[in-house]
Design a protein around this motif. Sequence first.
Motif, PDB file in Angstrom:
ATOM      1  N   GLN A   1       0.831  -1.209   0.000  1.00 52.57           N
ATOM      2  CA  GLN A   1       0.000   0.000   0.000  1.00 52.57           C
ATOM      3  C   GLN A   1       0.867   1.261   0.000  1.00 52.57           C
ATOM      4  OE1 GLN A   1      -2.608   0.366   3.404  1.00 52.57           O
ATOM      5  NE2 GLN A   1      -3.405   2.356   2.756  1.00 52.57           N
ATOM      6  N   LEU A   2       1.942   1.255   0.801  1.00 48.92           N
ATOM      7  CA  LEU A   2       2.830   2.415   0.856  1.00 48.92           C
ATOM      8  C   LEU A   2       3.455   2.687  -0.509  1.00 48.92           C
ATOM      9  CD1 LEU A   2       4.438   4.596   2.418  1.00 48.92           C
ATOM     10  CD2 LEU A   2       6.167   2.825   2.870  1.00 48.92           C
ATOM     11  N   ALA A   3       3.931   1.641  -1.165  1.00 47.90           N
ATOM     12  CA  ALA A   3       4.537   1.820  -2.487  1.00 47.90           C
ATOM     13  C   ALA A   3       3.529   2.411  -3.472  1.00 47.90           C
ATOM     14  CB  ALA A   3       5.068   0.487  -3.009  1.00 47.90           C
ATOM     15  N   GLY A   4       2.289   1.956  -3.391  1.00 50.59           N
ATOM     16  CA  GLY A   4       1.248   2.509  -4.255  1.00 50.59           C
ATOM     17  C   GLY A   4       1.018   3.986  -3.990  1.00 50.59           C
ATOM     18  N   GLU A   5       1.026   4.383  -2.715  1.00 48.87           N
ATOM     19  CA  GLU A   5       0.864   5.800  -2.364  1.00 48.87           C
ATOM     20  C   GLU A   5       2.008   6.631  -2.917  1.00 48.87           C
ATOM     21  OE1 GLU A   5      -0.643   7.043   1.584  1.00 48.87           O
ATOM     22  OE2 GLU A   5      -0.551   4.912   2.102  1.00 48.87           O
ATOM     23  N   VAL A   6       3.239   6.118  -2.796  1.00 46.38           N
ATOM     24  CA  VAL A   6       4.412   6.855  -3.272  1.00 46.38           C
ATOM     25  C   VAL A   6       4.357   7.016  -4.791  1.00 46.38           C
ATOM     26  CG1 VAL A   6       6.928   6.736  -3.549  1.00 46.38           C
ATOM     27  CG2 VAL A   6       5.887   6.208  -1.334  1.00 46.38           C
ATOM     28  N   ILE A   7       3.996   5.954  -5.500  1.00 48.36           N
ATOM     29  CA  ILE A   7       3.905   6.029  -6.960  1.00 48.36           C
ATOM     30  C   ILE A   7       2.818   7.019  -7.382  1.00 48.36           C
ATOM     31  CG2 ILE A   7       3.266   4.737  -9.036  1.00 48.36           C
ATOM     32  CD1 ILE A   7       4.604   2.281  -7.734  1.00 48.36           C
ATOM     33  N   ASN A   8       1.656   6.964  -6.741  1.00 51.29           N
ATOM     34  CA  ASN A   8       0.564   7.873  -7.089  1.00 51.29           C
ATOM     35  C   ASN A   8       0.946   9.319  -6.814  1.00 51.29           C
ATOM     36  OD1 ASN A   8      -1.143   5.853  -7.971  1.00 51.29           O
ATOM     37  ND2 ASN A   8      -2.077   5.548  -5.967  1.00 51.29           N
ATOM     38  N   LYS A   9       1.638   9.558  -5.714  1.00 57.42           N
ATOM     39  CA  LYS A   9       2.079  10.916  -5.376  1.00 57.42           C
ATOM     40  C   LYS A   9       3.050  11.428  -6.427  1.00 57.42           C
ATOM     41  CE  LYS A   9       3.991  13.536  -1.468  1.00 57.42           C
ATOM     42  NZ  LYS A   9       5.156  14.174  -2.088  1.00 57.42           N
ATOM     43  N   TYR A  10       3.935  10.559  -6.859  1.00 61.03           N
ATOM     44  CA  TYR A  10       4.906  10.940  -7.864  1.00 61.03           C
ATOM     45  C   TYR A  10       4.229  11.285  -9.195  1.00 61.03           C
ATOM     46  CZ  TYR A  10       8.885  10.502 -11.075  1.00 61.03           C
ATOM     47  OH  TYR A  10       9.836  10.728 -12.044  1.00 61.03           O
ATOM     48  N   LYS A  11       3.229  10.476  -9.573  1.00 56.99           N
ATOM     49  CA  LYS A  11       2.515  10.735 -10.824  1.00 56.99           C
ATOM     50  C   LYS A  11       1.742  12.065 -10.774  1.00 56.99           C
ATOM     51  CE  LYS A  11       1.828   5.913 -12.234  1.00 56.99           C
ATOM     52  NZ  LYS A  11       0.826   4.824 -12.403  1.00 56.99           N
ATOM     53  N   ILE A  12       1.102  12.323  -9.618  1.00 57.12           N
ATOM     54  CA  ILE A  12       0.340  13.556  -9.456  1.00 57.12           C
ATOM     55  C   ILE A  12       1.233  14.784  -9.551  1.00 57.12           C
ATOM     56  CG2 ILE A  12      -0.992  14.921  -7.779  1.00 57.12           C
ATOM     57  CD1 ILE A  12      -2.180  12.272  -6.773  1.00 57.12           C
TER      58      ILE A  12
END
Length: 257
Positions: free
Chosen positions: A244-255
């Motif tokens: 879940q943390l990795a998904g949050e980091v990736i989404n933040k980076y994309k945004i």
Amino acid sequence: MGKIISLINQKGGVGKTTTAINLASYLADQGQKVLLVDLDPQANASSGLGVDVQNIEKGLYHALFMNEHPSDLVLATGSEGLQILPASQDLAGATVELTEIENREFKLQEILEMVRSNYDFIIIDSPPSLGLLTINGLVAADEVIIPVQTEYFALEGLGQLLNTIDLVQQNLQPNLDLGGILMTMYDKRNRLAKQVVKEVRKHFPDKVFKAVIPRTVKLAEAPSFGKSILNFDTFNAGARAYRQLAGEVINKYKINN
């Protein structure tokens, strides 16, 4: 250009290295090309991914002080897409040697810029201190993630750490950002742990990750086998949290891009 994230906490035993290993592993598992940089002379991130730190000939030290190109020093890991720039025993004397170098706070930044374009994410595991190596880790980074243990003294030292980040922003790296605070070693049976999470989220709204890392035996055991929790017990509660943390980091980076 890859995103460089430093994991920082001057307090030991908060799950910093565990987070570095597992965040890097799950970022790679989700299709990212990742480099884990072991900036800690204790070399726990290196050994935790199966590197024989007692017999390694070259590592980060040789990039910092021997003018060797970092791409020649990275090692493969058990996870596809994840490489590591390991710590060797020589790194123990790095703090002393850095004091004699011009622009000493920028040495790691110079090295990582050489390989930055090769990766989607570079994760730095910093020492449990606020010394010169950690300052290098901050200056080299775009963002900082602070692991905070869900215990009574959770906020102790956090103010000092945030002040250090402010000083680095003002004097050395104006683009450094607080990427987030990660709650670790959480025991849902413990009322205090729940109160600590609530308190930290109240003080730092929008800066605390939704993922909360539980205290599990498997998370503690995995490094002794040279594996991330992904390769040790993928169905563990800790594994789900780091995914879940990795998904949050990736989404933040994309945004943000």
